[in-house]
Write an enzyme that holds these catalytic residues in place. Sequence first.
Site, PDB file in Angstrom:
ATOM      1  N   ALA A 267      -1.814  -2.342  -0.362  1.00 51.54           N
ATOM      2  CA  ALA A 267      -2.096  -3.692  -0.700  1.00 51.54           C
ATOM      3  C   ALA A 267      -1.517  -4.690   0.383  1.00 51.54           C
ATOM      4  O   ALA A 267      -1.844  -5.720   0.531  1.00 51.54           O
ATOM      5  CB  ALA A 267      -1.950  -4.083  -2.111  1.00 51.54           C
ATOM      6  N   CYS A 268      -0.584  -4.143   1.012  1.00 48.30           N
ATOM      7  CA  CYS A 268       0.192  -4.890   2.176  1.00 48.30           C
ATOM      8  C   CYS A 268      -0.499  -4.441   3.526  1.00 48.30           C
ATOM      9  O   CYS A 268      -0.159  -3.317   4.022  1.00 48.30           O
ATOM     10  CB  CYS A 268       1.609  -4.572   1.960  1.00 48.30           C
ATOM     11  SG  CYS A 268       2.925  -5.165   3.164  1.00 48.30           S
ATOM     12  N   GLY A 269      -0.697  -5.531   4.314  1.00 49.11           N
ATOM     13  CA  GLY A 269      -1.305  -5.332   5.712  1.00 49.11           C
ATOM     14  C   GLY A 269      -0.103  -4.780   6.614  1.00 49.11           C
ATOM     15  O   GLY A 269      -0.324  -3.814   7.472  1.00 49.11           O
TER      16      GLY A 269
END
Length: 141
Positions: free
Chosen positions: A11-13
């Site tokens: 979920a983390c770019g």
Amino acid sequence: MSEVLIYHNPACGTSRNTLALIRHSGIEPTVVEYLKTPPSREQLREIAAATGQPLRALLREKGTPYAELDLGNPKWSDDDLLDFIAQHPILMNRPIVVTPLGTKLCRPSEEVLEILPAGKMALFTKEDGERIEDSGERRAG
């Protein structure tokens, strides 16, 4: 098993870009989704030691219960912090990458280049369009 491991949050770019950079180098890392499979207390202690940073440096504030748990308070020992991370794995900052050249919190994602056991890579474009040019410089192993 790969010689490169990434503690990853899809979920983390930044984590996605770091994983993509590793793959762009031709390496398929071992991916540990640490929210599903959190590292043990001892692994966390070892990770922090390997980065050369205090355990506190691995804490993530944004989007976590950091403030409500008052984790900025210096009264918390490393053992206390390990307990908090064990209860709330989202407190572990990401991505952390482990390679034969070292262990590093890779924020921004191009920080991974320093520890990748690979030669100079072709130009890489992050999700947001930012272009990353690899100097080819690596940490001594």
